[in-house]
Write a protein that holds these residues in place. Structure first.
Motif, PDB file in Angstrom:
ATOM      1  N   UNK A  20      21.810  71.225  93.215  1.00 53.66           N
ATOM      2  CA  UNK A  20      22.611  72.228  92.655  1.00 53.66           C
ATOM      3  C   UNK A  20      23.381  70.928  92.206  1.00 53.66           C
ATOM      4  N   UNK A  21      24.561  70.614  93.477  1.00 53.70           N
ATOM      5  CA  UNK A  21      25.616  69.954  93.421  1.00 53.70           C
ATOM      6  C   UNK A  21      25.547  68.685  92.540  1.00 53.70           C
ATOM      7  N   UNK A  22      24.779  67.984  93.039  1.00 53.70           N
ATOM      8  CA  UNK A  22      25.022  66.797  91.745  1.00 53.70           C
ATOM      9  C   UNK A  22      25.072  67.315  90.280  1.00 53.70           C
ATOM     10  N   UNK A  23      24.259  68.444  90.020  1.00 53.81           N
ATOM     11  CA  UNK A  23      23.509  68.321  89.073  1.00 53.81           C
ATOM     12  C   UNK A  23      24.862  69.131  87.968  1.00 53.81           C
ATOM     13  N   UNK A  24      25.823  69.617  88.963  1.00 49.25           N
ATOM     14  CA  UNK A  24      26.337  70.550  88.089  1.00 49.25           C
ATOM     15  C   UNK A  24      28.101  69.364  88.520  1.00 49.25           C
ATOM     16  N   UNK A  25      28.169  68.910  89.528  1.00 49.21           N
ATOM     17  CA  UNK A  25      29.272  68.236  89.151  1.00 49.21           C
ATOM     18  C   UNK A  25      29.127  66.680  88.670  1.00 49.21           C
ATOM     19  N   UNK A  26      27.803  66.166  88.655  1.00 57.42           N
ATOM     20  CA  UNK A  26      27.899  64.656  88.468  1.00 57.42           C
ATOM     21  C   UNK A  26      26.228  64.915  86.671  1.00 57.42           C
ATOM     22  N   UNK A  28      23.083  64.765  87.526  1.00 57.50           N
ATOM     23  CA  UNK A  28      21.943  63.766  87.324  1.00 57.50           C
ATOM     24  C   UNK A  28      21.210  65.076  88.984  1.00 57.50           C
ATOM     25  N   UNK A  29      19.990  64.885  88.970  1.00 57.35           N
ATOM     26  CA  UNK A  29      19.422  65.128  90.204  1.00 57.35           C
ATOM     27  C   UNK A  29      19.947  64.343  91.420  1.00 57.35           C
ATOM     28  N   UNK A  30      19.642  64.948  92.932  1.00 57.24           N
ATOM     29  CA  UNK A  30      19.082  64.375  93.655  1.00 57.24           C
ATOM     30  C   UNK A  30      18.567  63.252  94.128  1.00 57.24           C
ATOM     31  N   UNK A  31      16.994  63.424  93.441  1.00 62.46           N
ATOM     32  CA  UNK A  31      16.483  62.086  93.414  1.00 62.46           C
ATOM     33  C   UNK A  31      16.307  61.223  92.237  1.00 62.46           C
ATOM     34  N   UNK A  32      17.846  61.215  91.434  1.00 61.60           N
ATOM     35  CA  UNK A  32      18.544  59.866  90.786  1.00 61.60           C
ATOM     36  C   UNK A  32      19.191  59.999  91.631  1.00 61.60           C
ATOM     37  N   UNK A  33      20.497  60.631  92.049  1.00 66.07           N
ATOM     38  CA  UNK A  33      21.353  59.183  92.758  1.00 66.07           C
ATOM     39  C   UNK A  33      20.977  58.745  93.882  1.00 66.07           C
ATOM     40  N   UNK A 100      27.831  55.382  90.540  1.00 64.47           N
ATOM     41  CA  UNK A 100      27.819  55.350  91.767  1.00 64.47           C
ATOM     42  C   UNK A 100      29.029  56.233  92.942  1.00 64.47           C
ATOM     43  N   UNK A 101      29.606  54.936  92.398  1.00 58.65           N
ATOM     44  CA  UNK A 101      30.885  55.649  93.297  1.00 58.65           C
ATOM     45  C   UNK A 101      31.779  56.697  92.287  1.00 58.65           C
ATOM     46  N   UNK A 102      31.753  57.787  91.506  1.00 55.26           N
ATOM     47  CA  UNK A 102      32.157  58.392  90.960  1.00 55.26           C
ATOM     48  C   UNK A 102      31.215  59.671  91.640  1.00 55.26           C
ATOM     49  N   UNK A 103      30.595  59.495  91.845  1.00 55.60           N
ATOM     50  CA  UNK A 103      29.424  60.707  92.496  1.00 55.60           C
ATOM     51  C   UNK A 103      29.487  60.863  93.929  1.00 55.60           C
ATOM     52  N   UNK A 104      29.561  60.183  94.255  1.00 54.75           N
ATOM     53  CA  UNK A 104      29.527  59.655  95.778  1.00 54.75           C
ATOM     54  C   UNK A 104      30.013  60.737  96.945  1.00 54.75           C
ATOM     55  N   UNK A 105      31.797  60.598  96.671  1.00 52.57           N
ATOM     56  CA  UNK A 105      32.310  61.077  97.468  1.00 52.57           C
ATOM     57  C   UNK A 105      32.046  63.238  97.404  1.00 52.57           C
ATOM     58  N   UNK A 106      31.761  63.460  95.844  1.00 52.10           N
ATOM     59  CA  UNK A 106      32.015  64.690  96.304  1.00 52.10           C
ATOM     60  C   UNK A 106      30.049  65.102  96.918  1.00 52.10           C
ATOM     61  N   UNK A 107      29.625  64.094  96.973  1.00 47.40           N
ATOM     62  CA  UNK A 107      27.833  64.311  97.687  1.00 47.40           C
ATOM     63  C   UNK A 107      28.078  64.466  99.017  1.00 47.40           C
ATOM     64  N   UNK A 108      28.723  63.268  99.433  1.00 45.49           N
ATOM     65  CA  UNK A 108      28.660  63.474 100.798  1.00 45.49           C
ATOM     66  C   UNK A 108      29.323  64.194 101.555  1.00 45.49           C
TER      67      UNK A 108
ATOM     68  N   UNK B 152      33.809  72.475  89.356  1.00 49.45           N
ATOM     69  CA  UNK B 152      34.060  71.454  90.041  1.00 49.45           C
ATOM     70  C   UNK B 152      34.236  71.662  91.120  1.00 49.45           C
ATOM     71  N   UNK B 153      33.835  70.867  92.443  1.00 51.92           N
ATOM     72  CA  UNK B 153      34.552  71.633  93.429  1.00 51.92           C
ATOM     73  C   UNK B 153      35.662  70.912  93.811  1.00 51.92           C
ATOM     74  N   UNK B 154      36.893  71.722  93.628  1.00 50.42           N
ATOM     75  CA  UNK B 154      38.142  71.303  94.835  1.00 50.42           C
ATOM     76  C   UNK B 154      38.183  71.012  96.186  1.00 50.42           C
ATOM     77  N   UNK B 155      37.671  70.581  96.917  1.00 51.87           N
ATOM     78  CA  UNK B 155      38.126  70.072  98.280  1.00 51.87           C
ATOM     79  C   UNK B 155      39.571  70.401  98.998  1.00 51.87           C
ATOM     80  N   UNK B 156      40.215  69.742  98.188  1.00 51.13           N
ATOM     81  CA  UNK B 156      41.784  70.072  98.733  1.00 51.13           C
ATOM     82  C   UNK B 156      42.264  71.372  98.513  1.00 51.13           C
TER      83      UNK B 156
END
Lengths: 163, 163
Positions: A20-26, A28-33, A100-108, B152-156
């Motif tokens: 849900x987080x990845x689909x919403x914010x990026x 893409x699905x978790x598997x695609x990520x 990937x660079x744009x998406x990783x922080x939100x996922x982590x 979008x999640x705003x973690x700040x």
DNA sequence: AGCCAAGACTTGAAGCTTCAAGTCATTGAA
DNA sequence: TTCAATGACTTGAAGCTTCAAGTCTTGGCT
């Protein structure tokens, strides 16, 4: 039951939350990520399809379909392996790297919040050991089941601990 | 990472293994089995659709489609709740009960072999606590995300521990 | 050289899940 | 009483995964 029910709930809910987080914010699905992330960690940003399937715990068929979609979105391209034409290489494009660079922080961030922050230091170590133990049992069982489709488990005459 | 990677592998492989066993030995998916099992434990072998969705951690839509298939196979039937016509009850048939009775031993067996037997007594207790902690975090997060699609999640600026 | 078996994908169809609308019963307000 | 508004599903379409075949390449056997 005491331990199994929470685990069963975990297995349905945690993937749903990550998806849900990845689909919403990026978008893409978790598997695609996960596929993009594995490619981003590989040397040359390149992986053979079969090796990538192994790393993502997916079937070759599933991976093939997903890579086709990622290719259409411009994040991955495919090329036959120069050394051995039987293999196909999946290669992360520059646009894919940026995704990937744009998406990783939100996922982590969400993994940290949902999993790591829920546990004590000690529990994190316990989880690592428990996870490894179970995966070590499941992996060969999965292989064995793929090989014996249509057969029934005979727990009496088959002392093999694999199943 | 140390703990997360094994957990990620667990979440993809364990469900796949359970699904494979049930599909092979009983011709049903793990989710279908789970729905039948929840009904078999309910009073009168009956559950409102919404309560059943809750217990199986699924969307109402998914449950509706699955129950339709189970109904077509003769294991479940549906009837509007006599007390309040807005609700629909899902009811396990006799054939459905027999299916659960026939299927449960094999399923319990594989869960024991893959999960319980892989761990020590102590680890089983740890797993229970860890599982509960994570699920307690994930459940409200999932609800929150369903409510805020597209944002979008705003973690700040958002100190809320839910996400 | 010529053939065949094995391995590595790819593809199309079928099945399942999700998403967005739509239906129906009940509650509460005007 | 009438009529939104709410809640509880249901449904059809779109997207994803699985399954069963099919394609293509290479290595080994004759």
């Amino acid at each position: 039951m005491d331990a199994w029910l929470p685990l069963a709930a975990l297995m349905t809910k945690l993937p749903a939350a990550l998806d849900a987080q990845l689909r919403r914010d990026a978008g893409i699905s978790h598997f695609e990520y996960f596929v993009l992330a594995m490619l981003s960690e590989a040397a040359e940003h390149t992986h053979r399809m079969s090796a990538l399937a192994e790393r993502t715990s997916s079937s070759l068929s599933r991976l093939s379909h997903v890579v086709k979609r990622l290719e259409q979105r411009g994040w991955v391209r495919r090329a036959p392996c120069p050394a051995d034409g039987r293999y196909t290489n999946a290669i992360l494009t520059d646009a894919g790297w940026e995704k990937v660079v744009a998406t990783a922080p939100g996922h982590v961030d969400i993994v940290r919040r949902l999993v790591i922050d829920a546990l004590t230091e000690e529990q994190i170590g316990q989880l690592r050991d428990i996870g490894r133990s179970i995966v070590d049992r499941v992996t060969p069982a999965l292989t064995a089941m793929a090989a014996s489709t249509g057969q029934v488990i005979d727990s009496e005459s088959e002392p093999d601990p694999v199943l």
